[in-house]
Scaffold this motif. Structure first.
Motif, short mmCIF file in Angstrom:
data_model
loop_
_atom_site.label_atom_id
_atom_site.label_comp_id
_atom_site.label_asym_id
_atom_site.label_seq_id
_atom_site.Cartn_x
_atom_site.Cartn_y
_atom_site.Cartn_z
N LYS A 117 0.81 -1.21 -0.04
CA LYS A 117 -0.07 0.12 -0.03
C LYS A 117 0.89 1.37 0.01
CE LYS A 117 -3.57 1.90 3.12
NZ LYS A 117 -2.86 2.71 3.84
N LYS A 118 0.42 2.09 -0.97
CA LYS A 118 1.15 3.34 -0.67
C LYS A 118 0.70 4.10 0.38
CE LYS A 118 -0.03 4.74 -5.13
NZ LYS A 118 -0.28 5.58 -6.22
N PRO A 161 -2.37 15.42 -0.29
CA PRO A 161 -3.79 15.37 0.24
C PRO A 161 -4.93 15.12 -0.90
CG PRO A 161 -2.39 17.17 0.94
CD PRO A 161 -1.51 16.45 -0.11
N GLU A 162 -4.89 15.53 -1.89
CA GLU A 162 -5.81 15.53 -3.24
C GLU A 162 -6.05 13.90 -3.32
OE1 GLU A 162 -3.38 17.63 -3.50
OE2 GLU A 162 -4.62 19.25 -2.91
N HIS A 163 -5.04 13.20 -2.92
CA HIS A 163 -5.34 11.68 -3.36
C HIS A 163 -5.68 10.99 -2.02
CE1 HIS A 163 -3.86 12.23 -7.39
NE2 HIS A 163 -2.98 13.07 -6.74
N GLU A 208 -8.49 8.32 -2.15
CA GLU A 208 -8.22 7.01 -2.80
C GLU A 208 -7.09 6.07 -2.18
OE1 GLU A 208 -6.01 8.41 -6.31
OE2 GLU A 208 -7.18 10.31 -6.08
N ILE A 209 -6.09 6.63 -1.54
CA ILE A 209 -5.09 5.84 -0.91
C ILE A 209 -5.70 5.36 0.39
CG2 ILE A 209 -3.08 5.84 0.08
CD1 ILE A 209 -2.32 8.54 -1.52
N GLU A 210 -6.58 6.19 1.05
CA GLU A 210 -6.99 5.73 2.62
C GLU A 210 -8.35 5.22 2.30
OE1 GLU A 210 -4.97 5.44 5.18
OE2 GLU A 210 -3.22 6.02 4.14
N LYS A 211 -8.83 4.20 1.99
CA LYS A 211 -10.11 3.66 1.46
C LYS A 211 -11.08 3.70 2.53
CE LYS A 211 -9.96 2.21 -2.87
NZ LYS A 211 -8.88 3.08 -3.32
N THR A 262 -6.22 16.16 10.80
CA THR A 262 -5.86 16.78 9.50
C THR A 262 -5.30 15.82 8.83
OG1 THR A 262 -4.09 17.83 10.53
CG2 THR A 262 -6.04 19.12 10.25
N THR A 263 -4.95 14.56 9.28
CA THR A 263 -3.99 13.41 8.68
C THR A 263 -5.06 12.34 8.68
OG1 THR A 263 -3.21 12.66 10.69
CG2 THR A 263 -2.06 14.48 9.35
N PRO A 264 -4.90 11.46 7.33
CA PRO A 264 -5.72 10.14 7.25
C PRO A 264 -5.44 9.51 8.87
CG PRO A 264 -4.26 10.50 5.30
CD PRO A 264 -3.73 11.63 6.45
N PRO A 265 -6.61 8.92 9.44
CA PRO A 265 -8.03 8.65 8.88
C PRO A 265 -8.97 9.94 8.59
CG PRO A 265 -8.02 7.70 10.99
CD PRO A 265 -6.57 8.18 10.63
#
Ligand code: GRE
Ligand code: ZN
Length: 229
Positions: free
Chosen positions: A2-3, A13-15, A18-21, A178-181
């Protein structure tokens, strides 16, 4: 494999959606936001924050997690808010600030992260602008530098009250990590008054964190920002 998310390019951030489903990064009520002071609601019912930081708070460890420098606590420090206790878990830095105030992005922000027994987040954002050096940062420097992924246990204490501005007036709204998730339902308190750090201190921290480790402005989508009078 996983990226992993980042702050720029293909994993920026724009991705994150997608990355963090399974994340909430595409949610409606995200952070950070631009705080427009003339649009904020001066609310008489907003009380001073009931902050309980010891004069000497023990740090457990410090970690370079690849996207920030983070200090972890098991200290007993807490904030009482509306009948719940929010324990101080960690502080970390973003360079530059994530929230902006009237469009102004500060060179640095400290996020002081508190969590209740129910798992609810209360985060203080302390903006820092360039000026005279602040004592807490001299302390931080004594444990650095750290390589990415490196963690150090710390046998020392620190007066977190010195991290806070003298004037405790704040802006308040509900947003997200402000960070995934990018978990929503985070109660944000952004102090109106910045603290000051020297250019030298900012530059030292810059060497330790990915540069520009901030997420861009998210839409309010009808949220109202409140502020103390
Ligand atoms: C972050 O990673 O930047 C973060 C947290 C917890 C609360 C707020 C926040 O880890 O911005
Ligand atoms: Zn943060």
């Amino acid at each position: 494999q996983k990226k992993h998310w980042s702050y720029a390019g293909e994993t920026g951030p724009e991705h994150w959606v997608e990355i963090e489903k399974n994340s909430e990064c595409g949610g409606e009520f995200q952070s950070p936001v631009n705080i427009v002071s003339v649009d904020a609601l001066a609310d008489e019912s907003l009380k001073p924050l009931d902050i309980h930081y010891a004069s000497s708070t023990k740090i457990h460890d410090v970690k370079n997690n690849g996207h920030s420098i983070q200090y972890n606590f098991e200290s007993g420090d807490y904030i009482n808010y509306k009948g719940d206790t929010y324990d101080l878990k960690q502080i970390h830095f973003h360079e530059s600030s994530e929230h902006t105030i009237n469009g102004i992005r500060f060179p640095l922000v400290i996020h002081m992260v508190h969590v209740s027994k129910k798992g609810e987040y209360l985060v203080l954002a302390v903006m820092a602008k360039e000026g005279v050096s602040s004592a807490p940062f001299d302390f931080l420097e004594s444990y650095l530098p750290l390589k990415k992924g490196e963690i150090k246990t710390v046998d020392s204490s620190f007066n977190l009250n010195l991290n806070l501005p003298k004037n405790k007036g704040y802006y308040n709204y509900v947003g997200s990590l402000t960070t995934p998730p990018c978990t929503q339902g985070v109660n944000w308190f952004v102090f109106k008054e910045p603290i000051t750090v020297s250019l030298e201190q900012v530059n030292k921290l810059k060497k330790l964190m990915p540069i520009n480790n901030y997420r861009n402005e998210q839409p309010l989508n009808g949220r109202k920002i409140k502020m103390t009078k």
